[in-house]
Scaffold this motif. Structure first.
Motif, PDB file in Angstrom:
ATOM      1  N   VAL A  20      26.915  45.443   6.445  1.00  0.00           N
ATOM      2  CA  VAL A  20      25.960  45.134   5.380  1.00  0.00           C
ATOM      3  C   VAL A  20      25.121  43.934   5.792  1.00  0.00           C
ATOM      4  CG1 VAL A  20      25.711  44.360   2.991  1.00  0.00           C
ATOM      5  CG2 VAL A  20      27.422  46.100   3.573  1.00  0.00           C
ATOM      6  N   SER A  21      23.817  44.044   5.645  1.00  0.00           N
ATOM      7  CA  SER A  21      22.904  42.977   6.060  1.00  0.00           C
ATOM      8  C   SER A  21      22.582  41.986   4.950  1.00  0.00           C
ATOM      9  CB  SER A  21      21.593  43.579   6.595  1.00  0.00           C
ATOM     10  OG  SER A  21      21.822  44.320   7.774  1.00  0.00           O
ATOM     11  N   LYS A  22      22.612  42.440   3.718  1.00  0.00           N
ATOM     12  CA  LYS A  22      22.284  41.568   2.591  1.00  0.00           C
ATOM     13  C   LYS A  22      23.133  41.944   1.391  1.00  0.00           C
ATOM     14  CE  LYS A  22      17.867  40.803   1.628  1.00  0.00           C
ATOM     15  NZ  LYS A  22      16.511  41.015   1.040  1.00  0.00           N
ATOM     16  N   MET A  23      23.563  40.945   0.642  1.00  0.00           N
ATOM     17  CA  MET A  23      24.351  41.217  -0.558  1.00  0.00           C
ATOM     18  C   MET A  23      24.059  40.161  -1.601  1.00  0.00           C
ATOM     19  SD  MET A  23      27.089  38.946  -1.267  1.00  0.00           S
ATOM     20  CE  MET A  23      27.548  37.401  -0.477  1.00  0.00           C
ATOM     21  N   LEU A  53      23.478  38.408   5.287  1.00  0.00           N
ATOM     22  CA  LEU A  53      24.743  38.328   6.024  1.00  0.00           C
ATOM     23  C   LEU A  53      24.545  38.326   7.533  1.00  0.00           C
ATOM     24  CD1 LEU A  53      27.003  40.665   3.841  1.00  0.00           C
ATOM     25  CD2 LEU A  53      26.850  38.167   3.817  1.00  0.00           C
ATOM     26  N   ASP A  54      23.467  38.905   8.005  1.00  0.00           N
ATOM     27  CA  ASP A  54      23.187  38.860   9.442  1.00  0.00           C
ATOM     28  C   ASP A  54      22.952  37.411   9.874  1.00  0.00           C
ATOM     29  OD1 ASP A  54      23.410  41.609   9.775  1.00  0.00           O
ATOM     30  OD2 ASP A  54      21.271  41.957   9.403  1.00  0.00           O
ATOM     31  N   ARG A  55      22.173  36.672   9.101  1.00  0.00           N
ATOM     32  CA  ARG A  55      21.930  35.264   9.423  1.00  0.00           C
ATOM     33  C   ARG A  55      23.193  34.431   9.225  1.00  0.00           C
ATOM     34  NH1 ARG A  55      16.338  35.100   5.890  1.00  0.00           N
ATOM     35  NH2 ARG A  55      15.194  36.654   7.137  1.00  0.00           N
ATOM     36  N   TRP A  56      23.977  34.791   8.212  1.00  0.00           N
ATOM     37  CA  TRP A  56      25.256  34.099   7.975  1.00  0.00           C
ATOM     38  C   TRP A  56      26.141  34.216   9.220  1.00  0.00           C
ATOM     39  CZ3 TRP A  56      27.422  32.408   2.961  1.00  0.00           C
ATOM     40  CH2 TRP A  56      28.761  32.024   3.046  1.00  0.00           C
ATOM     41  N   ARG A  57      26.201  35.423   9.761  1.00  0.00           N
ATOM     42  CA  ARG A  57      27.025  35.645  10.962  1.00  0.00           C
ATOM     43  C   ARG A  57      26.463  34.886  12.156  1.00  0.00           C
ATOM     44  NH1 ARG A  57      26.089  41.026   8.964  1.00  0.00           N
ATOM     45  NH2 ARG A  57      27.823  41.680   7.628  1.00  0.00           N
ATOM     46  N   GLU A  58      25.150  34.935  12.333  1.00  0.00           N
ATOM     47  CA  GLU A  58      24.522  34.254  13.464  1.00  0.00           C
ATOM     48  C   GLU A  58      24.801  32.749  13.429  1.00  0.00           C
ATOM     49  OE1 GLU A  58      20.420  35.201  13.162  1.00  0.00           O
ATOM     50  OE2 GLU A  58      20.658  37.321  13.739  1.00  0.00           O
ATOM     51  N   GLN A  59      24.786  32.181  12.239  1.00  0.00           N
ATOM     52  CA  GLN A  59      25.015  30.740  12.101  1.00  0.00           C
ATOM     53  C   GLN A  59      26.485  30.379  11.924  1.00  0.00           C
ATOM     54  OE1 GLN A  59      22.301  28.894   9.273  1.00  0.00           O
ATOM     55  NE2 GLN A  59      20.682  30.371   9.739  1.00  0.00           N
ATOM     56  N   ASN A  60      27.322  31.416  11.830  1.00  0.00           N
ATOM     57  CA  ASN A  60      28.769  31.219  11.706  1.00  0.00           C
ATOM     58  C   ASN A  60      29.105  30.266  10.552  1.00  0.00           C
ATOM     59  OD1 ASN A  60      31.447  31.586  12.288  1.00  0.00           O
ATOM     60  ND2 ASN A  60      31.382  30.634  14.314  1.00  0.00           N
ATOM     61  N   LEU A  61      28.546  30.554   9.408  1.00  0.00           N
ATOM     62  CA  LEU A  61      28.751  29.677   8.251  1.00  0.00           C
ATOM     63  C   LEU A  61      30.187  29.676   7.758  1.00  0.00           C
ATOM     64  CD1 LEU A  61      25.579  29.947   6.006  1.00  0.00           C
ATOM     65  CD2 LEU A  61      26.105  28.394   7.872  1.00  0.00           C
ATOM     66  N   THR A  62      30.893  30.805   7.935  1.00  0.00           N
ATOM     67  CA  THR A  62      32.294  30.834   7.504  1.00  0.00           C
ATOM     68  C   THR A  62      33.100  29.771   8.241  1.00  0.00           C
ATOM     69  OG1 THR A  62      32.229  33.180   6.932  1.00  0.00           O
ATOM     70  CG2 THR A  62      34.389  32.236   7.378  1.00  0.00           C
ATOM     71  N   LYS A  63      32.862  29.625   9.519  1.00  0.00           N
ATOM     72  CA  LYS A  63      33.561  28.609  10.322  1.00  0.00           C
ATOM     73  C   LYS A  63      33.224  27.210   9.819  1.00  0.00           C
ATOM     74  CE  LYS A  63      34.157  27.075  15.135  1.00  0.00           C
ATOM     75  NZ  LYS A  63      33.585  25.712  14.995  1.00  0.00           N
TER      76      LYS A  63
END
Length: 330
Positions: free
Chosen positions: A160-163, A227-237
């Motif tokens: 999913v790319s956006k939520m 979510l694509d940008r979230w993953r690229e920036q590794n915000l969860t980490k």
């Protein structure tokens, strides 16, 4: 109370005659600012087949928008009411994702994720704030695992790319489809949310100094995320590192609000104020304007309207009613 009973009676009549309901709407619209909006929803009728889900909905529905809820058993009535309100106004496909202890019996057409399994796989406990002291509420919000699932949606929904993350204590009164589709298309931000026009709340003195550059914040209960940008920036980490650090340094006393605000900072897209209208503001002078323009009502704080002694129960209960409920009984 009399108005709500009248509107509920109108809904029954609308099943037989939508034109008749429209006439009644015009007659009672002056009773309460929100009455016209409620009446129009009844008279027009909820769109049919708003949600057309298949087994791999989140993989194949390219044009659908994705809404994510997470809640424990006590908030299930809120989630169900919120989903019904979304469906009543959606102009296109909506795919619902729910993270909880058990599937929603009244909403079978969604993707369910067991909270215990999600917590174990993504170590949600590391995001909690068991040492946080809240002055305004005495509950488990700082340690409720459902409250922290928002930080791992990028991994839970890898295709999913956006939520849109949406809290259980909300009602949607506008078309969420167009809003979500439009959000984050003209910027490179990860988050789109309604700005609060103040620094994050609940920070310690040292944290206020360290994060003094963050002068703008948002309520993390309602936001759209790329979510694509979230993953690229590794915000969860980044969020995980901050929450683990907080356990040692006591940077903040709240739960899920400070981590996301401090990591994102002021780098978020601003959504219109109408997309997160807190019911706590209804006592102010702009009450009429808030109700007439609201696209999303947020029942922040407690007790919740579905709980004993809940606030604004009349407004919330109208939308929470299922089609086979006994209307008129408050």
């Amino acid at each position: 109370e009399h108005f709500v009973k009248m509107v509920m009676m109108m809904q029954r009549r609308a099943m037989m005659s939508q034109s008749g309901a429209s006439t009644l709407c015009r007659r009672v619209a002056f009773v309460l600012p929100i009455s016209l909006l409620l009446c129009q929803t009844i008279a027009s009728g909820a769109p049919q087949n708003v949600l057309r889900r298949n087994q791999q909905a989140h993989d194949t529905k390219i044009d659908a928008v994705h809404l994510v809820y997470a809640a424990d058993e006590g908030a299930i009535p809120g989630v169900e009411a919120s989903i019904r309100s979304v469906k009543a106004h959606a102009s296109g496909d909506v795919i619902f994702h729910f993270i909880g202890n058990s599937p929603l019996k009244t909403v079978p057409d969604l993707n369910f994720y067991n909270l215990s399994e999600v917590s174990l796989e993504f170590q949600l406990e590391e995001f909690t704030n068991p040492g946080g002291k809240r002055s305004s509420r005495d509950d488990n919000i700082n340690t409720d695992l459902a409250n922290f699932a928002r930080f791992v949606i990028d991994s839970l929904l890898p295709r999913v790319s956006k939520m849109m993350w949406i809290d259980a204590d909300t009602l949607v009164l506008c078309d969420v489809v167009n809003m979500v589709r439009d959000a984050l298309t003209r910027s490179e931000h990860v988050i789109a949310a309604v700005p609060s026009h103040r620094p994050p709340k609940g920070l310690s003195g040292d944290a206020r100094k360290e994060f003094s550059h963050v002068t703008e914040s948002f309520n993390a209960g309602v936001y759209v995320s790329n979510l694509d940008r979230w993953r690229e920036q590794n915000l969860t980490k980044e969020v995980r590192e901050l929450t683990l650090r907080n356990r040692k340094e006591n940077l903040y006393r709240y739960g899920s609000q400070p981590p996301l605000n401090l990591v994102v900072g002021e780098n978020f897209e601003h959504l219109p104020q109408t997309w997160n209208v807190a019911l706590e503001h209804l006592s102010s002078r702009n009450k009429t304007a808030l109700l007439e323009s609201a696209c999303l009502l947020h029942f922040k704080g407690g007790p919740k309207p579905w709980e004993e002694g809940g606030k604004h129960r009349d407004i919330w209960q109208f939308f929470s009613m299922s089609p086979d409920a006994e209307y008129g009984k408050l």
